[in-house]
Design a protein around this motif. Structure first.
Motif, PDB file in Angstrom:
ATOM      1  N   ALA A 245     -19.860 -20.831 -35.670  1.00 35.21           N
ATOM      2  CA  ALA A 245     -20.624 -19.682 -36.026  1.00 35.21           C
ATOM      3  C   ALA A 245     -22.130 -20.043 -35.824  1.00 35.21           C
ATOM      4  CB  ALA A 245     -20.116 -19.106 -37.295  1.00 35.21           C
ATOM      5  N   ALA A 246     -22.989 -19.282 -35.051  1.00 33.75           N
ATOM      6  CA  ALA A 246     -24.422 -19.574 -35.094  1.00 33.75           C
ATOM      7  C   ALA A 246     -25.240 -18.312 -35.082  1.00 33.75           C
ATOM      8  CB  ALA A 246     -24.793 -20.705 -34.049  1.00 33.75           C
ATOM      9  N   VAL A 247     -26.556 -18.696 -35.126  1.00 31.17           N
ATOM     10  CA  VAL A 247     -27.662 -17.534 -34.566  1.00 31.17           C
ATOM     11  C   VAL A 247     -28.126 -17.896 -33.346  1.00 31.17           C
ATOM     12  CG1 VAL A 247     -27.725 -17.015 -37.251  1.00 31.17           C
ATOM     13  CG2 VAL A 247     -29.225 -18.852 -36.033  1.00 31.17           C
ATOM     14  N   PRO A 248     -28.743 -16.646 -32.832  1.00 27.06           N
ATOM     15  CA  PRO A 248     -29.204 -16.840 -31.207  1.00 27.06           C
ATOM     16  C   PRO A 248     -30.146 -18.167 -31.007  1.00 27.06           C
ATOM     17  CG  PRO A 248     -29.448 -14.482 -32.148  1.00 27.06           C
ATOM     18  CD  PRO A 248     -28.928 -15.252 -33.277  1.00 27.06           C
ATOM     19  N   PRO A 249     -31.273 -18.433 -31.948  1.00 28.52           N
ATOM     20  CA  PRO A 249     -32.135 -19.698 -31.570  1.00 28.52           C
ATOM     21  C   PRO A 249     -31.085 -20.996 -31.233  1.00 28.52           C
ATOM     22  CG  PRO A 249     -33.188 -18.461 -33.518  1.00 28.52           C
ATOM     23  CD  PRO A 249     -31.557 -17.755 -33.189  1.00 28.52           C
ATOM     24  N   LEU A 250     -30.104 -20.986 -32.339  1.00 27.40           N
ATOM     25  CA  LEU A 250     -29.276 -22.221 -32.212  1.00 27.40           C
ATOM     26  C   LEU A 250     -28.410 -22.122 -30.831  1.00 27.40           C
ATOM     27  CD1 LEU A 250     -28.198 -25.071 -32.755  1.00 27.40           C
ATOM     28  CD2 LEU A 250     -26.735 -23.759 -34.337  1.00 27.40           C
ATOM     29  N   TRP A 251     -27.942 -20.935 -30.582  1.00 32.04           N
ATOM     30  CA  TRP A 251     -27.276 -20.769 -29.397  1.00 32.04           C
ATOM     31  C   TRP A 251     -28.121 -21.111 -28.037  1.00 32.04           C
ATOM     32  CZ3 TRP A 251     -22.570 -21.802 -29.529  1.00 32.04           C
ATOM     33  CH2 TRP A 251     -21.734 -20.951 -30.466  1.00 32.04           C
ATOM     34  N   LEU A 252     -29.191 -20.757 -28.057  1.00 26.55           N
ATOM     35  CA  LEU A 252     -30.164 -20.901 -27.113  1.00 26.55           C
ATOM     36  C   LEU A 252     -30.208 -22.461 -26.816  1.00 26.55           C
ATOM     37  CD1 LEU A 252     -32.042 -19.539 -24.954  1.00 26.55           C
ATOM     38  CD2 LEU A 252     -33.928 -19.886 -26.586  1.00 26.55           C
ATOM     39  N   HIS A 253     -30.495 -23.266 -27.820  1.00 24.43           N
ATOM     40  CA  HIS A 253     -30.488 -24.534 -27.702  1.00 24.43           C
ATOM     41  C   HIS A 253     -29.328 -25.250 -27.182  1.00 24.43           C
ATOM     42  CE1 HIS A 253     -34.732 -24.946 -29.073  1.00 24.43           C
ATOM     43  NE2 HIS A 253     -34.366 -24.270 -30.135  1.00 24.43           N
ATOM     44  N   LEU A 254     -28.060 -24.779 -27.475  1.00 24.53           N
ATOM     45  CA  LEU A 254     -26.806 -25.511 -27.306  1.00 24.53           C
ATOM     46  C   LEU A 254     -26.465 -25.101 -25.847  1.00 24.53           C
ATOM     47  CD1 LEU A 254     -24.887 -24.500 -30.623  1.00 24.53           C
ATOM     48  CD2 LEU A 254     -25.756 -26.671 -29.857  1.00 24.53           C
ATOM     49  N   MET A 407     -39.162  -5.387 -41.505  1.00 21.23           N
ATOM     50  CA  MET A 407     -38.629  -6.857 -41.632  1.00 21.23           C
ATOM     51  C   MET A 407     -38.614  -7.744 -40.484  1.00 21.23           C
ATOM     52  SD  MET A 407     -36.774  -8.850 -43.227  1.00 21.23           S
ATOM     53  CE  MET A 407     -36.360  -8.140 -44.810  1.00 21.23           C
ATOM     54  N   ILE A 408     -39.104  -8.878 -40.691  1.00 19.09           N
ATOM     55  CA  ILE A 408     -38.967  -9.811 -39.578  1.00 19.09           C
ATOM     56  C   ILE A 408     -37.786 -10.546 -39.428  1.00 19.09           C
ATOM     57  CG2 ILE A 408     -40.379 -11.897 -38.751  1.00 19.09           C
ATOM     58  CD1 ILE A 408     -43.086 -10.674 -40.191  1.00 19.09           C
ATOM     59  N   LYS A 409     -37.255 -10.809 -38.359  1.00 18.84           N
ATOM     60  CA  LYS A 409     -36.027 -11.590 -38.174  1.00 18.84           C
ATOM     61  C   LYS A 409     -36.156 -12.656 -37.324  1.00 18.84           C
ATOM     62  CE  LYS A 409     -31.323 -10.543 -38.929  1.00 18.84           C
ATOM     63  NZ  LYS A 409     -29.950  -9.216 -38.843  1.00 18.84           N
ATOM     64  N   THR A 410     -36.303 -13.930 -37.816  1.00 14.44           N
ATOM     65  CA  THR A 410     -36.774 -14.652 -37.052  1.00 14.44           C
ATOM     66  C   THR A 410     -35.966 -16.079 -37.374  1.00 14.44           C
ATOM     67  OG1 THR A 410     -38.644 -16.493 -36.727  1.00 14.44           O
ATOM     68  CG2 THR A 410     -38.194 -15.731 -38.837  1.00 14.44           C
ATOM     69  N   SER A 411     -35.396 -16.743 -36.186  1.00 14.23           N
ATOM     70  CA  SER A 411     -34.237 -17.758 -36.460  1.00 14.23           C
ATOM     71  C   SER A 411     -33.072 -17.533 -37.361  1.00 14.23           C
ATOM     72  CB  SER A 411     -34.925 -19.145 -36.803  1.00 14.23           C
ATOM     73  OG  SER A 411     -36.032 -19.609 -35.935  1.00 14.23           O
ATOM     74  N   GLY A 412     -32.836 -16.174 -37.094  1.00 12.13           N
ATOM     75  CA  GLY A 412     -31.414 -15.733 -37.890  1.00 12.13           C
ATOM     76  C   GLY A 412     -31.833 -15.427 -39.425  1.00 12.13           C
ATOM     77  N   ASN A 413     -33.329 -15.704 -39.776  1.00 10.30           N
ATOM     78  CA  ASN A 413     -33.681 -15.470 -41.285  1.00 10.30           C
ATOM     79  C   ASN A 413     -34.175 -14.029 -41.295  1.00 10.30           C
ATOM     80  OD1 ASN A 413     -32.983 -18.163 -42.786  1.00 10.30           O
ATOM     81  ND2 ASN A 413     -34.246 -18.650 -40.690  1.00 10.30           N
ATOM     82  N   ARG A 414     -34.107 -13.383 -42.510  1.00  8.27           N
ATOM     83  CA  ARG A 414     -34.656 -12.210 -42.511  1.00  8.27           C
ATOM     84  C   ARG A 414     -36.018 -12.695 -43.426  1.00  8.27           C
ATOM     85  NH1 ARG A 414     -30.908  -8.161 -45.220  1.00  8.27           N
ATOM     86  NH2 ARG A 414     -32.439  -6.688 -44.735  1.00  8.27           N
ATOM     87  N   VAL A 415     -37.141 -12.126 -43.095  1.00  9.01           N
ATOM     88  CA  VAL A 415     -38.418 -12.617 -43.736  1.00  9.01           C
ATOM     89  C   VAL A 415     -39.294 -11.486 -44.230  1.00  9.01           C
ATOM     90  CG1 VAL A 415     -40.488 -13.759 -43.687  1.00  9.01           C
ATOM     91  CG2 VAL A 415     -38.576 -14.943 -42.503  1.00  9.01           C
TER      92      VAL A 415
END
Length: 511
Positions: A245-254, A407-415
């Motif tokens: 299970a992952a978020v888009p930035p990690l999937w992009l690197h994988l 809301m800013i959603k960055t690297s799977g985090n809500r900021v």
């Protein structure tokens, strides 16, 4: 056709009783725990917790990497009659202090290095305990047996940033977490032979569900704190991982890694949430992992998970959010309160037993987000009005249209933009600040900060980024800082966020 999942709700700490006694449940760096051993260990931890904090319903916090104690705490706390408050290990002093104070946590378990970063006032009355010392005492305790908690008893408070202000605590019951585990295990078809690599922070609802859904299905969890994407590849190879299970930035690197064919073939299930997958990334994942089923999903902490896309539909509908998960009723509601027709945009509203109990000690914000379900709802009751704009196509598949709040959603985090702005002003280097999220192909959104200097602009320009890096977790540090001699104002006299967003969107390359 797969049978519907059983909606029966037991106390959350019964989850580990479902796996075969000798089957692996938790694979740690130096050893593995069977389900029998896992139950024994969490019983001892629960006994220690109850001795330390005997008052039922008290909050207990953890600020840990994915250690054994961090993995067991969601179940051990509720077995002791307590409420778990997991703190994201990426957070720093100011954020941790707020969570401890707001939750009223009675104790905090962390490793020595983290505890040393906190002052007495940051603890807000929580008694600090080092992880190693906790185990030394817990291992001498007679284990507590499973609890008899009611389904609506509070089990956890997960802190998530809002569109304004400081992080707010989402209150989750035994039923919320139990049925979330049942739902995910069902539609992912997780079984006792699966080995799930837990790479997401356990302070996230999605990260915590990695544990609970796997244990409900009788599989094994392999927790991993990775430094580089290649660490994930190595773990898949070493532990015969079937699910990530992952978020888009990690999937992009994988997807960009050079995976040996035999290692890529081990993966049978890829799941994504915390941001939408782009069509190019979907295509890349399908090519890189042809034997794996890809599950795009949409969720929000206030209702855990709302939708998923059947892997059989991913190739034809790569950007769809799919349909409602088991136990969820997902509606598209127009601005005038009607049920939206095909391809008509409206607000996503989620009803059903996965809806959380509101925000901890925050009646105002609870009333803004948690409202009665619309009249046409089949399940009725309290619903989460997400603020997200979606549409449902003629096939019944949902598509994301936009986000109502800032809301800013960055690297799977809500900021929260306000939290970044407050940190900038707290440095004493800037007088005004506006944080914005601009589209970014790797991060989803990149944080841009527009500021007006306070005092010497040259000094502020040289020091601000470093000061923010010390005060904020890495994912909240702005990608770029834009300096202004004067901040633009809107007609009502407020800082013109919309104008700044349009200006930066036109000036900053979008990759």
């Amino acid at each position: 056709m797969t049978a519907a999942p059983d909606p029966t709700v037991h106390p959350l700490d019964h989850l580990v009783l479902k796996g075969a006694r000798d089957a692996p449940a938790l694979v740690l760096r130096d050893r593995s725990l069977s389900y029998e051993a896992l139950n024994q260990r969490l019983g001892q931890l629960a006994a220690w917790l109850k001795a330390m904090v005997p008052q039922a319903g008290s909050r207990v916090a953890t600020w840990l990497p994915k250690s054994e104690l961090a993995c067991l705490m969601p179940l051990a706390a509720v077995r002791a009659g307590l409420v778990h408050v997991p703190v994201n290990p990426l957070l720093k002093r100011a954020q941790v202090g707020h969570i401890l104070s707001d939750s009223g946590a009675r104790l905090l378990i962390a490793n020595p290095a983290r505890l040393q970063t906190l002052e007495t006032e940051d603890l807000a009355g929580a008694r600090p305990h080092e992880e190693g010392a906790v185990w030394a005492e817990a291992e001498t305790c007679a284990p507590l047996g499973p609890s008899s908690a009611a389904p609506d008893d509070l089990a956890a408070i997960l802190y998530t940033s809002g569109s304004t202000g400081r992080p707010k605590g989402v209150m989750l019951s035994h039923a919320n977490l139990w049925l979330g585990a049942v739902s995910v295990a069902h539609y992912l078809a997780v079984t006792e032979v699966d080995r799930v690599l837990a790479v997401l922070p356990l302070a996230f609802d999605y990260g915590q569900n990695q544990l609970l859904s796997t244990w409900f299905a009788g599989g094994a969890v392999v927790p991993l704190d990775y430094l580089t994407p290649r660490d994930v590849l190595k773990a898949v190879e070493r532990h015969d991982i079937t699910t990530i299970a992952a978020v888009p930035p990690l999937w992009l690197h994988l997807a960009e890694l050079d995976w040996p064919e035999a290692v890529a073939a081990k993966l049978r299930r890829l799941t994504n949430s915390g941001g939408a997958l782009t069509e190019p990334l979907v295509r890349a994942l399908r090519k890189r992992f042809p034997a794996a089923r890809l599950f795009p999903m949409y969720g929000l902490t206030e209702a855990f998970r709302s939708t998923y896309l059947d892997p059989a539909l991913v190739d034809a509908h790569p950007t769809s959010m799919g349909t409602a998960i088991p136990f969820a009723e997902v509606m598209v509601v127009t601005d005038d309160g009607r049920e939206a027709g095909p391809d008509e945009e409206g607000e996503l509203v989620h009803a059903g037993p996965l809806v959380a109990q509101g925000y901890w000690q925050d009646a105002v914000r609870t009333a803004e987000r948690f409202k009665p379900a619309p009249a046409f709802s089949k399940l009725g009751g309290m619903a989460v009005w997400s603020g997200d704009r979606v549409r449902r196509d003629a096939l019944g598949l949902l598509h994301f249209a936009g986000r109502r709040d800032a809301m800013i959603k960055t690297s799977g985090n809500r900021v929260s933009p306000q939290e970044v702005e407050e940190a900038a002003i707290a440095t004493g280097l800037v007088a005004e600040a506006v944080a914005l999220g601009l589209p970014d192909p790797a991060l989803g959104q990149a944080i841009h900060l527009v500021v007006r200097a306070k005092g010497d602009a040259a000094v502020a320009g040289a020091q601000l980024h470093g000061a923010l890096a010390q005060a904020l977790p890495g994912f909240m540090v702005p990608r770029a800082i834009h300096w202004r001699a004067e901040m633009p104002l809107s007609p009502n006299g407020k800082l013109d966020r919309t104008g700044l967003y349009q200006e930066l969107s036109a000036a900053v390359p979008q990759g």
